[in-house]
Design an enzyme around this catalytic site. Structure first.
Site: not given
Ligand code: DX5
Ligand code: ZN
Length: 208
Positions: A6, A29, A31, A33, A62, A64, A133, A171
């Site tokens: 990440s 990875h 992320d 958000m 991923h 979120m 998580m 993760d």
């Protein structure tokens, strides 16, 4: 053990993505958000899509976010192996899993530390990956939650019971100090442990 890196904690993603591209890391990875499902917000897609300029590694996305259906078509355009969203984020879990699959991409569901593994049961036949998580989603550099080890054990029992072949990814807070607590995983996702070091390959090797 497969390793997904990440770059959430990177101060300058172009450089760190180029450096990661020179390692044998298995996935990048990504992320995402939205400032709603979690309070932090990552860069918009028009900037994030430039990842391809710096790495040709496969992406492990991923999400979120509250509305995965808004992001799935965007991230499906990139060099993406998996798109994972949170089971807690939406009532339209099946629709979103099917949307991911409609692009020929593997789909995953993520569970927060307080979400029990049994919540995954209805979706197991559709899933390629489960992301456990080991910190509360929302930021890099947090401490690993020790209960995750027990949760991985429960998940393995459940997957056996349902004869499921899903890939397990874990993760948050992964380092050489915590890797022995997540041996039941297939993939470890590590952020700051790799990115904040001056030898990415050495850190990746230490997690395998
Ligand atoms: C946390 C993110 C993680 C995070 C991992 O919300 O989903 O992917 O970047 O970073 P570390 O390894 O620093 O906990
Ligand atoms: Zn993540």
């Amino acid at each position: 053990m497969l390793v997904s890196a990440s770059f959430l904690s990177s101060d300058f993603p172009p450089n760190d993505l180029k450096k990661l591209n020179e390692t044998d890391v298995d996935y990048i990875h990504v992320d995402i958000m939205d400032g709603k499902f979690v309070s932090n917000k990552t860069m918009p897609f028009r900037e994030m899509k430039n990842i391809y300029k710096f790495t040709d590694k496969r992406l492990d996305v991923h999400l979120m976010v509250d509305k995965p259906e808004k992001y799935i078509p965007l991230y499906a355009e990139l060099n993406t192996e998996y798109i994972t969203f949170h089971i807690e984020a939406t009532d339209e879990v099946i629709e979103n899993l099917e949307l991911i699959k409609s692009y020929g991409i593997k789909c995953g569901l993520a569970i927060k530390p307080n979400t029990p593994v049994k919540d995954l049961v209805p979706y197991l036949p559709l899933l390629d990956l489960v992301l456990v998580m080991s910190v509360e989603p929302g930021m890099g550099g947090q401490d690993f939650i020790d209960d995750t080890t027990k949760k991985l054990e429960e998940l393995r029992v459940l997957l056996k019971e349902y004869d499921s072949k899903v890939v397990v990814n874990v993760d948050g807070g992964i380092s050489d100090k915590t890797k022995d607590k997540v041996k039941l995983s297939d993939i470890v996702t590590a952020g700051s442990y790799i990115i904040k070091s001056d030898d990415f390959q050495e850190k990746i090797d230490s997690l395998r």
